[in-house]
Scaffold this motif. Sequence first.
Motif, mmCIF file in Angstrom:
data_model
loop_
_atom_site.group_PDB
_atom_site.id
_atom_site.type_symbol
_atom_site.label_atom_id
_atom_site.label_comp_id
_atom_site.label_asym_id
_atom_site.label_seq_id
_atom_site.Cartn_x
_atom_site.Cartn_y
_atom_site.Cartn_z
ATOM 1 N N ASP A 29 -24.672 46.612 23.045
ATOM 2 C CA ASP A 29 -24.378 47.252 21.772
ATOM 3 C C ASP A 29 -23.037 47.961 21.864
ATOM 4 N N ALA A 30 -22.602 48.538 20.724
ATOM 5 C CA ALA A 30 -21.278 49.158 20.670
ATOM 6 C C ALA A 30 -21.185 50.388 21.548
ATOM 7 N N GLU A 31 -22.288 51.150 21.680
ATOM 8 C CA GLU A 31 -22.238 52.350 22.509
ATOM 9 C C GLU A 31 -21.975 51.996 23.969
ATOM 10 N N ASP A 32 -22.608 50.949 24.472
ATOM 11 C CA ASP A 32 -22.358 50.512 25.844
ATOM 12 C C ASP A 32 -20.952 49.941 25.979
ATOM 13 N N TYR A 33 -20.488 49.231 24.973
ATOM 14 C CA TYR A 33 -19.178 48.578 25.015
ATOM 15 C C TYR A 33 -18.042 49.598 25.007
ATOM 16 N N PHE A 34 -18.233 50.726 24.272
ATOM 17 C CA PHE A 34 -17.146 51.685 24.111
ATOM 18 C C PHE A 34 -17.253 52.914 25.014
ATOM 19 N N VAL A 35 -18.458 53.415 25.286
ATOM 20 C CA VAL A 35 -18.580 54.626 26.105
ATOM 21 C C VAL A 35 -19.593 54.478 27.238
ATOM 22 N N SER A 347 -7.114 50.065 27.967
ATOM 23 C CA SER A 347 -7.669 51.344 27.512
ATOM 24 C C SER A 347 -7.304 51.602 26.060
ATOM 25 N N GLY A 348 -6.046 51.315 25.714
ATOM 26 C CA GLY A 348 -5.611 51.535 24.338
ATOM 27 C C GLY A 348 -6.360 50.660 23.356
ATOM 28 N N ILE A 349 -6.512 49.401 23.706
ATOM 29 C CA ILE A 349 -7.222 48.474 22.822
ATOM 30 C C ILE A 349 -8.672 48.915 22.652
ATOM 31 N N ASN A 350 -9.333 49.260 23.764
ATOM 32 C CA ASN A 350 -10.733 49.645 23.687
ATOM 33 C C ASN A 350 -10.924 50.917 22.875
ATOM 34 N N ALA A 351 -10.046 51.909 23.081
ATOM 35 C CA ALA A 351 -10.157 53.162 22.329
ATOM 36 C C ALA A 351 -9.877 52.939 20.847
ATOM 37 N N SER A 354 -12.681 51.174 19.212
ATOM 38 C CA SER A 354 -13.769 52.124 19.019
ATOM 39 C C SER A 354 -13.558 52.937 17.746
ATOM 40 N N VAL A 355 -12.321 53.408 17.547
ATOM 41 C CA VAL A 355 -12.018 54.183 16.343
ATOM 42 C C VAL A 355 -12.240 53.352 15.089
ATOM 43 N N LEU A 356 -11.736 52.116 15.074
ATOM 44 C CA LEU A 356 -11.895 51.274 13.895
ATOM 45 C C LEU A 356 -13.360 50.925 13.642
ATOM 46 N N THR A 357 -14.095 50.686 14.716
ATOM 47 C CA THR A 357 -15.503 50.297 14.564
ATOM 48 C C THR A 357 -16.383 51.476 14.174
ATOM 49 N N ILE A 358 -16.221 52.601 14.893
ATOM 50 C CA ILE A 358 -17.127 53.734 14.715
ATOM 51 C C ILE A 358 -16.647 54.680 13.617
ATOM 52 N N ASP A 359 -15.348 54.974 13.581
ATOM 53 C CA ASP A 359 -14.841 55.957 12.626
ATOM 54 C C ASP A 359 -14.554 55.365 11.252
ATOM 55 N N PHE A 360 -14.484 54.047 11.174
ATOM 56 C CA PHE A 360 -14.237 53.427 9.881
ATOM 57 C C PHE A 360 -15.370 52.469 9.498
ATOM 58 N N HIS A 361 -15.524 51.393 10.276
ATOM 59 C CA HIS A 361 -16.394 50.297 9.852
ATOM 60 C C HIS A 361 -17.847 50.743 9.650
ATOM 61 N N THR A 362 -18.457 51.312 10.681
ATOM 62 C CA THR A 362 -19.873 51.643 10.573
ATOM 63 C C THR A 362 -20.134 52.836 9.658
ATOM 64 N N ARG A 363 -19.125 53.676 9.434
ATOM 65 C CA ARG A 363 -19.309 54.804 8.522
ATOM 66 C C ARG A 363 -19.247 54.364 7.066
ATOM 67 N N PHE A 364 -18.361 53.396 6.779
ATOM 68 C CA PHE A 364 -18.248 52.929 5.402
ATOM 69 C C PHE A 364 -19.205 51.783 5.100
ATOM 70 N N TYR A 380 -11.994 43.601 16.404
ATOM 71 C CA TYR A 380 -10.908 44.575 16.266
ATOM 72 C C TYR A 380 -10.070 44.643 17.543
ATOM 73 N N SER A 381 -10.700 44.517 18.703
ATOM 74 C CA SER A 381 -9.939 44.495 19.959
ATOM 75 C C SER A 381 -8.932 43.360 19.957
ATOM 76 N N LEU A 382 -9.370 42.194 19.520
ATOM 77 C CA LEU A 382 -8.489 41.024 19.490
ATOM 78 C C LEU A 382 -7.335 41.224 18.518
ATOM 79 N N LEU A 383 -7.634 41.723 17.326
ATOM 80 C CA LEU A 383 -6.593 41.911 16.314
ATOM 81 C C LEU A 383 -5.597 42.995 16.732
ATOM 82 N N LEU A 384 -6.100 44.079 17.308
ATOM 83 C CA LEU A 384 -5.217 45.168 17.717
ATOM 84 C C LEU A 384 -4.283 44.732 18.840
#
Length: 505
Positions: A29-35, A347-351, A354-364, A380-384
Motif C-alpha cells: 500500500d501507499a503507506e509502506d511505499y512512502f514511509v 529521494s526527491g521523486i519518492n517524497a 508522496s506529496v502528490l498522492t497523499i496531499d492532493f490525490h487522496t484528499r480530493f 506520479y513517480s514516473l511523471l515527476l
Amino acid sequence: MHWIDVSIMAAYMIGITIIGVLSRGKGEDAEDYFVAGGSQHSWFESVLVGLSIAATFFSGISFIAYPSVVYSNGVLLPVWGVLVCLPIQYTILRYWFLPRYLAGGWAFPYQVIESRFGPAARTFAAGLYVLMRIGWMAAMIYAPTLAIITMGRLDQRWFWPIVLITGLSNTLYTVVSGVRGVIVTEALHIPVIAFGVAATIISAWWQMPVPVGEALADVARQGRFDVLNFSIDPTSPLTVWTVLLGVSLGNLANYIGDPMSLQRYLMIGDARVAARSFAVNIIGVVIVVSLLSTVGLSMFAFYSHTADPTLPSKPDQVFPHFVATRLPPGVAGLLLAALLAATGIPSGINALASVLTIDFHTRFLPSTTPTQALWWGRVYSLLLGALATVTAGFLSKLGTIFEMSQVILGVFAGPLLTCVAVAVAGWRCTGPAMIAGMLTGWATGVAVSLSGAAPSWAAPSSSLATLASALIFTHLAPRATRSSRFEACVPPNESVATDPLGPAS
C-alpha cells in the motif's frame, strides 16, 4: 574513457539497482511505499536512515559544489557550517522538533500543517514543495551530468544522452523500489563516495610537484584558510553571516520543512531513535564535507604549482577535470559510478510522489483505496522523474551549482520551514494568515534572488518574511476567526479525517 572505468561504472549501477529492488519490502500500500509503515526501529535500520539523510542532501550537488566553493573562496563555509551550524541544528532537532513532531502520531509529513492551519494551508505548502523539488531534482541531474562530461572528456553532444540516462534510470528504479530501497542504496553511496574522494586527495598530494609544507604555506598566503570574514556587504558571496544565517537556515529547512526528512522520521516513529539517526546523518555530513573541502584545497594547491593549459575556467569543473586527467583507471570509474548513482533523485521523486498522492490525490478523491493510492504513487513517480529530467537541460543560466542550490532552497524552503516550525510550536496563527505569510515569504525570496544580493540570503529573508507576515495577518484578523486552533497539535485521527490511509499506528 578506459575500459576498466566503464566496467566499474556498469557493475556498480547494476549492483546498486539489484540491492535496491531486493530491499523494497512488500509494497502492498501507499503507506509502506512512502514511509515504510513507521517500522525502522533497530540500530542497523536507524543507521541506514541516518546515512540516507546524509546522502540525500549531500550527493550530486555537494559533490561538485563544496570543492568548487573551497577552491574559489577557502574553508570558511565548511568550518562555520560544520563546527558551529551542525551542533545548533542537532540541538534543535533532538530537543525541540523531533519530540514535538513525532508526538502527533502523523502517518504522512504534512498532516501536521493541516491539523494546525487547515486543508488549504496544507495544499498551499505542498504546492510550494512540489515546485521546489522539481527544480532541485533538475539540479541534481544537471550537476553530475557536467561532472561526467568533464571526467569522461566528452563533448557537449553527450549532454542530453547523459541527462536522459541519469534521470530516467533513477526514475524507473524509484518507481519499483519505493522508500525502503531508496534508503538502502543511498546509505551505500556514502562509503563509496568517501573512498573515491579520499583516493583523489591522496593522488593530488602524491603528484604535488613541490613539498607538502611549501604547498600548504602557499595556500595559507593566498587566504584559503581565512575563516573570519565578517563583512556585512549583502553582495559578498561568502561571509560568516551568510553561512550562519543563510546556509544554516537552508539546511535547517531541509531537516524540518522537507518531506524527504520528515518521511524518514515517520519511518522510525520514535523521537530518541530518530535523533540517533540524525546523529548518524551528522557524522556522515562531517565526513563528506571534510573530504570534499579537502579536495577543494588540494585542487587549489596542485594547480597553483602545476601548469595545465586545459584547466577549465569554471570552478565547478576543476575537480572533474582532475579526475579525468590525473586519477588512475579504476578509481576514476568508481567516482563516476558513485556520482552517477548518488544523485539524490530517488529521494526527491519518492517524497514528491508522496506529496502528490497523499496531499492532493487522496484528499480530493477520498474514495481512493490504499491499493489505488499505491498505483497512483508509482505513476506520479514516473511523471515527476521525467519532468525533472527535461527541466535539467535548462538550468545552465542560474550560475554555479552552489548558487543554483541556494536560490532554489531560499525561495521555497524558507516559507516551508516557518510553516512546519510554527505548526509544531503551536504559536497563535490562523490558516489564511499562514497562507498569506508563505506567499509573502516566497515573493521576498524571489526579490532577494533578483536583487544582486548573495544567493544565501534568500533563505533567511523568505523565512523571516513568512513568520512576520503570518503573525501580522493573524493579529489583524477579526477576533472571531482566531479559533482554538492555537494549542498543541492534535492527533491526526481527530483533525485529518480526509487521509483515507489512516493515522500511524
